[in-house]
Design an enzyme around this catalytic site. Structure first.
Site, short mmCIF file in Angstrom:
data_model
loop_
_atom_site.label_atom_id
_atom_site.label_comp_id
_atom_site.label_asym_id
_atom_site.label_seq_id
_atom_site.Cartn_x
_atom_site.Cartn_y
_atom_site.Cartn_z
N GLU A 75 37.66 82.26 78.96
CA GLU A 75 37.27 82.55 77.87
C GLU A 75 38.37 82.40 77.15
O GLU A 75 39.17 81.21 76.76
CB GLU A 75 36.60 84.48 77.10
CG GLU A 75 39.05 84.65 77.65
CD GLU A 75 38.64 86.45 77.11
OE1 GLU A 75 38.09 86.72 76.58
OE2 GLU A 75 39.21 86.92 78.17
N GLY A 77 38.43 81.54 72.03
CA GLY A 77 38.18 82.31 71.05
C GLY A 77 37.48 83.64 70.61
O GLY A 77 36.99 84.74 69.94
N ARG A 80 33.39 83.56 76.10
CA ARG A 80 33.82 83.68 77.06
C ARG A 80 32.13 82.60 78.53
O ARG A 80 31.08 82.82 78.75
CB ARG A 80 33.08 84.83 77.54
CG ARG A 80 34.53 85.78 78.10
CD ARG A 80 33.92 87.25 78.08
NE ARG A 80 34.94 88.19 77.94
CZ ARG A 80 34.88 89.38 77.82
NH1 ARG A 80 34.32 90.27 78.90
NH2 ARG A 80 36.46 90.24 77.26
N LYS A 95 28.35 78.93 78.48
CA LYS A 95 29.05 79.64 78.02
C LYS A 95 28.31 80.33 76.56
O LYS A 95 26.92 80.51 76.29
CB LYS A 95 29.37 78.33 76.64
CG LYS A 95 30.59 78.88 75.47
CD LYS A 95 30.56 78.03 74.56
CE LYS A 95 31.86 78.28 73.13
NZ LYS A 95 32.25 76.69 72.45
N ASP A 189 38.72 69.51 66.98
CA ASP A 189 39.98 70.46 67.62
C ASP A 189 39.84 69.78 69.34
O ASP A 189 39.49 70.18 70.69
CB ASP A 189 38.67 71.69 67.70
CG ASP A 189 39.70 72.96 68.90
OD1 ASP A 189 40.54 73.01 68.76
OD2 ASP A 189 39.01 73.69 69.86
N HIS A 520 7.82 25.36 79.98
CA HIS A 520 9.05 25.03 79.50
C HIS A 520 9.29 24.56 78.27
O HIS A 520 8.34 23.50 78.23
CB HIS A 520 9.75 24.05 80.44
CG HIS A 520 10.87 23.08 80.12
ND1 HIS A 520 11.27 22.38 81.73
CD2 HIS A 520 11.81 24.13 79.59
CE1 HIS A 520 12.50 21.21 81.30
NE2 HIS A 520 12.84 23.03 80.20
#
Length: 651
Positions: A75, A77, A80, A95, A189, A520
């Site tokens: 977990e 903040g 979990r 999550k 973060d 060509h």
């Protein structure tokens, strides 16, 4: 954490082995976390993740697809994480955010922004977003599972890592962060605990809970957020200063310091001391460390207090540190426990090749991506009783928020390659392609049964697709052959082929009578209606010359105007090229390449270090592998190639 329902264990991923933060991770997501401690006894803040209830044994999304809950993984903040497995046996990390923790509109907007930003990402070094859905008590964000934990766990085990490993890790992280910044997203973060290892030990950035968008409407951000040891000084300035993309560069510098010296440079038990050290740039290099001067210089520059003095992502990769020591071709699970044994045997030449390949694999030189936007409709629920708006749900068929990637991965067992679908793909062209495949497969069968022995005196190294750029969402698929020929297979189905040091070009397009028709043109004869194609091919010529490494180690063949790329196919295993001379080239994801040439008579192996070995197929089959450049997975790859060719004929 407790629940009356017992956990239903899944045995393939163990506890705390996936892409989640460890239970001890500390985050500073709101301004109040940086306030000075009260004189009296401080009230303990409620941990929002504690509100998350253990999911039922089977969780279903809005389409009724079931996911069986497995181990509790850890977990952070706010959430979990649990292991989830679908009916096919695929395992994911879920999550799980408690709806009870989403107490106001601001918190809801933050969660929806995280989902929106993460959902729009598509990069090999960013954790893949799979799905999002909800039940009465939780919101579930289903993610790719990363079973080898994070850089934080590796460092806890190893204490420090080698500079060679750190170079490899840095390139992968920088590639992903550059992708974010090109899309106007700043992560905010970045830390060792948010950088995860996938099954192949490639790094993946995860946790977009604090990510935000920087654009002309919001050129700076002012929220004080992040994890204490990694917060940049301008973030601590709050509304008086503001911050932007440079905070991610600072965090990468912190991670590099931690990997090489064993702990973050400003670390302290007291958070306020950490902040004071950050503001004063108060850190030192351990005097007894053997870390190179080049690494220290890079760290100093990335940890400049003035954000505008920090190097950009591209500038970081120009530092001498990336070129002054070993650079591995890949990382193995050995690194999780100990210093790898093979690092001392990597030559300088191999290191330079590995460095160039790694940059290419992480998209350092890719074309810019469309920026991410958060629209009001993303954040407004269409149904009052639900939290997730319809625009972010998996059944959104409009794809209006999904980035159109230049990499269109298609399974081999599919319709003919999309690059030819707009052309007049008639019976004659199908016949020409399947005739080539049939001859190759028949020869392989005869060689395997000993009824056909290729003449070893006639063996020649095949022409290779040595460089390529898939830009089929706009122009087409550009490639360079080992002859130095440059070609573009345009989305309309025709090919333009040109040679280095020659002004003439070949226009190759589907034809009902002959299958393929070749015109060509001398430079002065090129029709005006091909002017756009000429601009595109000149652009890709310069781009590949400047940015892409050559798989064929610089060895060139005689020029042959008759060879071009007829079609290609991509899937999760790699990419397959079908050349007009009857060669089939397979570029596998482990960076080995195998070519079946001369309609199956000969086979070539190109190693990640660009060693090339070409032999008659029967020699290799009798030996069970190549002689000078054996591939540990040769038998698996050989059988896979035959399977793919058979599937092509059956289409």
């Amino acid at each position: 954490m407790s629940s009356k329902r017992p956990l239903q264990p899944l045995n393939d991923v163990q506890l705390n082995k996936a892409n989640i933060q460890s239970p001890t991770t500390v985050k500073t997501p709101i301004k109040g976390a940086i306030s000075k401690p009260d004189a009296g006894k401080k009230k303990k803040r409620e941990k929002l993740s504690s509100l998350c209830k253990t999911p039922p044994s089977i969780v279903k999304n809005r389409h009724g697809r079931g996911y069986r809950r497995g181990h509790f993984l850890g977990e952070g903040g706010f959430a979990r994480c649990f292991q989830m497995k679908d009916d096919t046996g695929r395992t994911f990390a879920a999550k799980t955010v408690a709806k009870a923790s989403i107490k106001n509109e601001k918190t809801k907007t933050k969660l929806l922004s995280e989902i929106k930003i993460h959902k729009s990402m598509s990069h090999p070094n960013i954790v893949e977003f799979i799905d999002c859905f909800e039940d009465d008590v939780n919101v579930y964000i289903l993610l790719e599972i990363c079973p080898h934990q994070s850089l934080m766990e590796l460092l806890k085990t190893r204490k420090i890592i080698t500079e060679a490993e750190a170079r490899f890790f840095m390139v992968q992280v920088i590639g992903a962060v550059k992708y974010l910044h090109r899309r106007k997203v700043v992560h905010r973060d970045l830390k060792l605990g948010n950088i995860f290892f996938d099954p192949h030990m490639n790094l993946k950035i995860g946790d977009f809970g604090l990510a935000t968008i920087i654009n002309s409407a919001h050129p700076r951000r002012y929220t004080i957020c992040g994890t204490p040891n990694y917060i940049a000084p301008e973030v601590l300035g709050g509304k008086d200063v503001g911050h932007g993309f440079e905070v991610d560069i600072w965090a990468i510098g912190i991670m590099l310091y931690a990997m090489l010296f064993g702990k973050p440079p400003f670390q302290s038990k007291d958070v306020q001391v950490i902040y004071e050290r950050i503001k004063n740039n108060d850190y030192k290099f351990p005097p007894d460390s053997l870390v190179s001067l080049e690494a220290r210089q890079l760290i100093r520059d990335m940890l400049s207090t003035d954000p505008y003095q920090r190097p950009s992502m591209d500038q970081v990769l120009e530092y001498d540190w990336f070129k002054c020591g070993s650079f591995p071709s890949h990382i193995t699970t050995e690194s999780l426990k100990q210093k790898p044994k093979n690092l001392a045997f990597i030559t300088k030449e191999e290191s330079m090749i590995n460095f160039a390949n790694c940059k290419q694999q992480v998209g350092i030189n890719d074309v810019p991506k469309h920026p991410v936007e958060i629209l009001r409709t993303d954040l407004e629920s269409e149904r009052p009783r639900t939290l997730l708006p319809h625009s972010l749900s998996p059944d959104n068929t409009k794809n209006k928020y999904k980035e159109v990637s230049p990499v269109n991965i298609k399974p081999y067992k599919s319709k003919i390659s999309n690059q030819l679908s707009k052309a007049s793909y008639d019976n004659k062209m199908v016949y020409m392609l399947s005739e080539s495949l049939s001859e190759t497969l028949e020869n392989i069968k005869l060689i395997e049964t000993g009824q056909l022995q290729p003449d070893p005196k006639l063996v020649q190294k095949p022409q290779l697709v040595s460089k390529w750029v898939d830009y089929s969402n706009k122009h087409g698929f550009a490639y360079q052959l080992s002859t130095n020929s440059i070609g573009v297979l345009f989305t309309e189905g025709h090919t333009v082929l040109k040679f280095q040091d020659r002004s003439d070009i070949f226009l190759i397009h589907p034809n009902e009578e002959t299958g393929w028709k070749v015109d060509h043109f001398q430079r002065e004869q090129i029709p005006k209606d091909l002017s756009n194609e000429m601009q595109v091919i000149e652009f890709f010529d310069k781009y590949m010359t400047a940015h892409l490494s050559d798989v064929s180690s610089g060895e060139k063949h005689d020029q042959n105007g008759g060879v071009f790329l007829r079609r290609y196919t991509r899937d999760d295993n790699g990419i397959m090229f079908e050349l007009s001379n009857g060669s089939y080239q397979f570029n596998f994801k482990d960076h080995h390449k195998i070519v079946l040439s001369e309609y199956g008579h000969y086979i070539t192996h190109i190693t990640p270090n660009k060693e090339i070995e070409t032999l008659p197929l029967d020699y290799v089959l009798k030996n069970g592998n190549f002689f000078e450049t054996p591939d540990d997975y040769f038998t698996v790859k050989y059988n896979f190639m035959k399977h793919v060719l058979r599937e092509k004929i059956s289409i």
